[in-house]
Design a protein around this motif. Structure first.
Motif, PDB file in Angstrom:
ATOM      1  N   GLU A  79       0.823  -1.210   0.000  1.00 21.35           N
ATOM      2  CA  GLU A  79       0.000   0.000   0.000  1.00 21.35           C
ATOM      3  C   GLU A  79       0.859   1.262   0.000  1.00 21.35           C
ATOM      4  O   GLU A  79       0.515   2.262  -0.624  1.00 21.35           O
ATOM      5  CB  GLU A  79      -0.927  -0.006   1.216  1.00 21.35           C
ATOM      6  N   ALA A  80       1.984   1.210   0.676  1.00 21.27           N
ATOM      7  CA  ALA A  80       2.899   2.362   0.660  1.00 21.27           C
ATOM      8  C   ALA A  80       3.408   2.621  -0.750  1.00 21.27           C
ATOM      9  O   ALA A  80       3.515   3.773  -1.186  1.00 21.27           O
ATOM     10  CB  ALA A  80       4.064   2.113   1.617  1.00 21.27           C
ATOM     11  N   ALA A  81       3.742   1.541  -1.482  1.00 18.31           N
ATOM     12  CA  ALA A  81       4.187   1.695  -2.873  1.00 18.31           C
ATOM     13  C   ALA A  81       3.069   2.294  -3.731  1.00 18.31           C
ATOM     14  O   ALA A  81       3.306   3.191  -4.555  1.00 18.31           O
ATOM     15  CB  ALA A  81       4.619   0.342  -3.432  1.00 18.31           C
ATOM     16  N   THR A  82       1.852   1.813  -3.531  1.00 11.83           N
ATOM     17  CA  THR A  82       0.702   2.338  -4.282  1.00 11.83           C
ATOM     18  C   THR A  82       0.500   3.815  -3.993  1.00 11.83           C
ATOM     19  O   THR A  82       0.256   4.616  -4.904  1.00 11.83           O
ATOM     20  CB  THR A  82      -0.568   1.546  -3.920  1.00 11.83           C
ATOM     21  N   ASN A  83       0.627   4.198  -2.725  1.00 12.62           N
ATOM     22  CA  ASN A  83       0.473   5.606  -2.360  1.00 12.62           C
ATOM     23  C   ASN A  83       1.523   6.476  -3.043  1.00 12.62           C
ATOM     24  O   ASN A  83       1.229   7.598  -3.478  1.00 12.62           O
ATOM     25  CB  ASN A  83       0.570   5.766  -0.842  1.00 12.62           C
ATOM     26  N   GLU A  84       2.749   5.980  -3.122  1.00  9.39           N
ATOM     27  CA  GLU A  84       3.806   6.765  -3.759  1.00  9.39           C
ATOM     28  C   GLU A  84       3.517   6.959  -5.244  1.00  9.39           C
ATOM     29  O   GLU A  84       3.721   8.052  -5.789  1.00  9.39           O
ATOM     30  CB  GLU A  84       5.160   6.083  -3.556  1.00  9.39           C
ATOM     31  N   VAL A  85       3.049   5.906  -5.908  1.00  9.04           N
ATOM     32  CA  VAL A  85       2.721   6.013  -7.332  1.00  9.04           C
ATOM     33  C   VAL A  85       1.593   7.017  -7.548  1.00  9.04           C
ATOM     34  O   VAL A  85       1.648   7.861  -8.447  1.00  9.04           O
ATOM     35  CB  VAL A  85       2.336   4.633  -7.900  1.00  9.04           C
ATOM     36  N   ILE A  86       0.574   6.946  -6.718  1.00  7.23           N
ATOM     37  CA  ILE A  86      -0.561   7.849  -6.854  1.00  7.23           C
ATOM     38  C   ILE A  86      -0.141   9.287  -6.569  1.00  7.23           C
ATOM     39  O   ILE A  86      -0.549  10.224  -7.272  1.00  7.23           O
ATOM     40  CB  ILE A  86      -1.703   7.408  -5.910  1.00  7.23           C
TER      41      ILE A  86
END
Length: 789
Positions: free
Chosen positions: A602-609
Motif C-alpha cells: 500500500e505504501a508503494a501504491t500511495n507513492e505512485v498515486i
C-alpha cells in the motif's frame, strides 16, 4: 474551420444518402459484438493488477518473495462461542479446518500455519539443554491432560497474540497464497476461493464456532459479491434515465431511441474489449455505467437539436441532418476530450487503473459511432412526435422568463459578482485541499463500509490479537551466508529499536528477536544475556534452527513491522523513518530495502498515486485545452471552457478532504473522468454562444438564445449524469459509494460552471463588442457594394 466544416458536410452526405446501409452495418456489427460479449466477456481479479508492478518496492518484494512470503495471505480466526480453545471439541474443529484449507487451490502448503501445523513449535531451555517440539503434543488425544500440555506448549511457543488470541478464545489458521498455480500456471481464481471459504464459514459455524476471515483474497471475493449490486444499480439507472427522458421530451420515440443507441454503445464497448482480448476487472466494471450515462447525455443534445429544427418547420430527414450538421464538430470534440482524458490515466502504473482507462476510451469511441451517426439516422426515420413539437413551441415561449433570469449571468453588473464568488470558491478549495491525504484514511479494508462483514472480521482480529493485520516488511540484503554476522544483526537490532519507538508501530520482529531469546536460553534464562553475542559461533548456533526467519542462502533477512493501521500518515511515517535509517546505515555489506507485506504494497501504491496525481491533472487539462484551441482557434475560448473545470477540480479536492476521502486507486480516476466528461457542457454552450455572437448579437442576448436552444439540454444532461452515478452512493461497496459522491458533485458543478461562470468569463475575455463591430462593418460593406452596383 472551413476545412472542418467541409469534412462535416462530406460525412453528412455519406451518412444520410446511405441510411439503409448505415442501419444494416450497425445491426450486423451489434449482433457480432453481442455474440463476442456473451461468449467471451470475463470478470477477473488479480493481486498483481492492483499493485504498481514497476515500483521498486514491488520489484524487491517479488525478488525476495520466497523469503518474505509476499503480501497475499488469508487469515482465518476460529473463535469458540463458549469457553476457550482448550476443549476437545474446539481442537477437533480446528483440526478439521486446518486439514480442509490445506487442500484449497492456491495455498502455499509448506507455509500454512496453525496450532495443528508441524511448523508451529515450542522451544525451552532445560538443565540438559534445549528441548522442543510441535505445539500439539504427539500424545494428544483430547483428554484434559493433553489439553493442559497444549496450554503449556502454547505459552512456551510465543504464539500468544499471534496465532492464539490474547484471551485464549480463538486461534488463527494462516494461509499464504500463490498468485499463480505452480502446477497449472493459471491465475488464482479469487471468486472460487472466496466461495469455498464462505462454505467453510457456514459449515463450521453450525458446529458451534465463529469464523472470521481477512486477507486480500477475501477482499476480492467480497468485491465479486458486490458485483451483483452493480448490475442492479445499472438496471435502476436505465429505468430512471428512461423516465427522465420521457419527462424531458414527452415523446416515446425520443425516449427509446437514445436509450437504445446508448445501450448499443455499451454492448459495443464490452464486445470490443472481448475482441481485443481484454476483460473487466472489479473497477472497470463501473465503466459501462459511465459509457451509458455519457451516451445518454450526448443523445439528449441531438434529440434537443432535432426537436428545435422540427419546431422550426423542418421535416424528419432535414431536422436530423441539421442537428447532425450543428453538433458534429462540438460532439466530436467533446467525445474526443472524454476519450483522451481517460487515456491520461495510462500514466499511472497500476494495471487496474490502466484497464479502466482503456475500457472507458473504447466505450467513448463506440459512442462516437452510435450517438453521432446511428441516432440521427434513426431519428431521420422516426422523427419527433407532433405533440412533442407542439410542446416544444409552447415551451420556447413560456420559458422565456427562466432563460431571461439565467441570461443575467452575462449582465455587466452580475459578472463581477460571479467572478468574486468563483475566486472565493478557488480559495476555499485550495485551503481545504491542503489536508488532502494520499491513501486510505480509515482502518480495515477501504473497499467496504465500516459495518461490512469483512471489516467486522478485521476488527475482531485487531481487537483480540497483539499483532495487527497490517504488516510492513523491510528486507535486509547481505552477501551469501552473511545474514548472521554480527555487523548485520547489530544493524537490524538498531533499526528495530528505532521503529518500535515510532508512533504507529506496534512491534518489530526478525531473526534478531529469536536469536536473543536463544542466547538467553543458553545462559539459564538470564535477562542479562538477552542480547546479541559478538561471538560468530554463538550467533550461528542461535539462528541455525530459525529457517523461516531468513531466506535459503542467508542473504536476506525480513524485518516484520506490525502497524496500528494502514492509514496514509502511518505508512508515510514508517517509510520516511526507514529511508532515513537506510541512508545512514546502508553500505556494501548490508542494505535496508523496501518493502513487502500488505502495508508495504500500500505504501508503494500511495507513492505512485502521489507522483501521478498532479502529472495526470496536467496532462488532462493540457489535452482538453489543445482540443478546444484547435476547434475554436482562440485562447479566450479555451479559458472560458477550462476555467470552470478547474474550479470544479479544486472544489472536488476540497470536498474529498472535508469528507475524509483520500486519493487512492478508486478515487484518483474520478478527477480525470470528471474533467473529461465535464468539458462537454462548456463545449456545447460555447459553440452556440459563439455562433450567435458572430451574428452580431450583444452578449446577453446571444447567451439568452444559447440557453433557449441548448440550455435545457445541458441542464438535463447534468442532472441525468448526476442521478445515474448518484445511485452509487447507496452501494454496499465503499469505493463505489465514494466514486458516486465525487462524480455526482463534479457533474453538477461542471454543469453549474458552464451555465453560470462561462458567460461571466466571456464578458471579460471575449470582448463581445468586437463581434458587434465586425457585423456592423460587414453590413456597411454589403450596403456600399449594393449601392455601387
Amino acid at each position: 474551420m472551413k476545412r472542418t466544416n467541409s469534412v462535416g458536410l462530406t460525412s453528412e452526405r455519406m451518412i444520410f444518402h446511405n441510411r439503409i446501409k448505415v442501419c444494416v452495418f450497425f445491426v450486423l456489427v451489434t449482433l457480432f459484438l453481442t455474440w463476442k460479449m456473451v461468449t467471451g466477456l470475463r470478470v477477473d481479479a488479480s493481486f498483481e493488477k492492483m499493485v504498481p508492478m514497476q515500483h521498486p518496492y514491488i520489484q524487491n518484494m517479488f525478488k525476495h518473495r520466497d523469503g518474505t512470503g509476499g503480501g497475499n495471505t488469508v487469515r482465518i480466526a476460529v473463535a469458540a462461542r463458549e469457553g476457550d480453545i482448550f476443549s476437545a471439541d474446539y481442537m477437533d474443529i480446528l483440526r478439521q479446518i486446518n486439514d480442509e484449507v490445506f487442500y484449497l487451490e492456491g495455498v502455499d502448503r509448506p507455509k500454512l500455519k496453525s496450532l495443528w501445523s508441524p511448523n508451529v513449535r515450542w522451544i525451552e531451555v532445560t538443565e540438559e539443554g534445549f528441548s522442543g517440539g510441535s505445539v500439539i503434543p504427539q500424545s494428544y488425544g483430547g483428554s484434559q491432560a493433553s489439553l493442559d500440555e497444549l496450554r503449556t506448549n502454547i505459552l512456551r511457543s510465543g504464539q500468544v497474540g499471534q496465532l492464539v488470541a490474547n484471551d485464549f478464545r480463538s486461534s488463527i489458521v494462516s494461509l499464504p497464497l500463490f498468485e499463480t498455480n505452480p502446477e497449472t500456471g493459471e491465475r488464482l481464481d479469487y471468486k472460487t476461493l472466496s466461495e469455498q471459504l464462505e462454505q467453510l464459514r457456514s459449515k463450521y459455524m453450525e458446529l458451534g464456532v465463529n469464523i472470521h476471515i481477512v486477507g486480500t483474497a477475501k477482499i476480492f471475493g467480497d468485491l465479486f459479491e458486490g458485483v451483483q449490486s452493480i448490475v442492479l444499480f445499472f438496471m435502476f439507472a436505465i429505468v430512471i434515465t428512461a423516465l427522465l427522458l420521457f419527462l424531458y421530451s414527452r415523446c416515446l420515440r425520443s425516449t427509446f431511441i437514445p436509450l437504445i443507441t446508448s445501450l448499443v454503445a455499451v454492448v459495443w464497448q464490452m464486445g470490443l474489449l472481448t475482441t481485443f482480448g481484454f476483460g473487466l476487472d472489479l473497477y472497470s466494471l463501473l465503466v459501462p455505467f459511465l459509457v451509458f450515462a455519457i451516451a445518454v447525455s450526448h443523445g439528449v443534445q441531438i434529440i434537443n437539436s432535432i426537436g428545435v429544427e422540427a419546431a422550426a418547420g423542418a421535416d424528419k430527414p432535414t431536422a436530423a441532418r441539421r442537428a447532425f450538421r450543428s453538433l458534429y464538430i462540438p460532439g466530436m470534440v467533446a467525445l474526443a476530450s472524454d476519450a483522451i482524458g481517460f487515456l491520461t490515466l495510462l500514466i499511472i502504473e497500476i494495471q487496474v487503473i490502466q484497464d479502466l482507462a482503456l475500457a472507458a476510451s473504447i466505450g467513448v469511441a463506440a459512442i462516437i459511432m452510435t450517438n453521432l451517426v446511428l441516432l440521427p439516422v434513426l431519428m431521420s426515420y422516426a422523427g419527433t412526435g407532433s405533440k412533442s413539437i407542439h410542446r416544444l413551441r409552447e415551451r420556447q415561449h413560456n420559458e422565456g422568463g427562466v432563460w431571461n433570469l439565467l441570461s443575467n449571468f452575462a449582465h455587466p453588473g452580475v459578472v463581477p459578482v460571479s467572478v468574486i464568488i468563483a475566486l472565493l470558491g478557488f480559495g476555499w478549495g485550495l485551503y481545504q485541499a491542503e489536508d488532502l491525504k494520499i491513501g486510505d484514511l480509515d482502518p480495515g479494508a477501504p473497499e467496504f463500509h465500516p459495518g461490512s462483514r469483512y471489516n467486522q472480521d478485521n476488527l475482531f482480529l485487531t481487537s483480540n490479537y497483539s499483532t495487527s493485520a497490517d504488516l510492513f516488511v523491510v528486507m535486509v540484503e547481505t552477501g551469501v551466508e552473511q545474514c548472521s554476522t554480527y555487523p548485520v544483526m547489530e544493524a537490524i537490532d538498531r533499526y528495530m529499536w528505532r521503529m518500535e519507538n515510532l508512533p504507529g508501530v506496534q512491534q518489530a520482529l526478525s531473526m534478531v528477536t529469536a536469536s536473543k531469546q536463544v542466547v538467553k536460553g543458553l545462559n539459564e534464562g538470564s535477562l542479562k544475556w538477552q542480547t546479541l553475542s559478538r561471538n560468530p559461533y554463538v550467533l550461528n548456533s542461535s539462528v541455525s534452527s530459525l529457517r523461516g526467519l531468513y531466506n535459503s542462502d542467508c542473504s536476506m533477512v525480513p524485518v516484520i513491522l506490525y502497524l496500528d493501521d494502514h492509514k496514509a500518515d502511518t505508512l508515510s511515517g514508517v517509510v520516511a523513518e526507514t529511508k532515513a535509517f537506510a541512508d545512514e546505515n546502508n553500505n556494501e555489506h548490508v542494505q535496508f530495502v523496501l518493502a513487502s507485506g500488505n502495508s508495504g504494497i500500500e505504501a508503494a501504491t500511495n507513492e505512485v498515486i502521489s507522483q501521478a496525481q498532479n502529472q495526470m491533472l496536467m496532462w488532462v487539462y493540457l489535452v482538453v485545452s489543445i482540443l478546444c484551441l484547435l476547434t475554436f482557434r482562440s485562447m479566450r475560448a479555451v479559458f472560458c471552457i477550462v476555467i470552470p473545470l478547474g474550479l470544479t477540480s479544486v472544489l472536488c479536492q476540497g470536498l474529498m478532504s472535508f469528507l475524509g476521502i483520500g486519493v487512492k486507486v478508486a478515487t484518483l480516476p474520478v478527477i480525470a473522468l470528471g474533467v473529461g466528461i465535464g468539458v462537454d457542457y462548456g463545449i456545447y454552450i460555447y459553440s452556440r454562444l459563439e455562433r450567435f455572437l458572430k451574428q452580431g448579437l450583444p452578449l446577453q442576448e446571444a447567451y439568452h438564445k444559447t440557453l433557449q436552444t441548448t440550455g435545457k439540454a445541458v441542464t438535463f444532461t447534468g442532472i441525468t449524469l448526476a442521478i445515474g452515478v448518484g445511485t452509487w452512493i447507496f452501494s454496499p461497496l465503499k469505493f463505489q459509494a465514494d466514486m458516486g459522491i465525487l462524480l455526482t458533485f463534479m457533474f453538477i458543478w461542471n454543469m453549474i460552471g458552464a451555465i453560470w461562470l462561462l458567460p461571466a468569463l466571456a464578458r471579460f475575455l471575449l470582448k463581445p463588442e468586437r463581434y458587434v463591430k465586425k457585423t456592423e462593418a460587414s453590413d456597411r460593406e454589403s450596403k456600399l457594394a449594393g449601392s455601387a452596383i
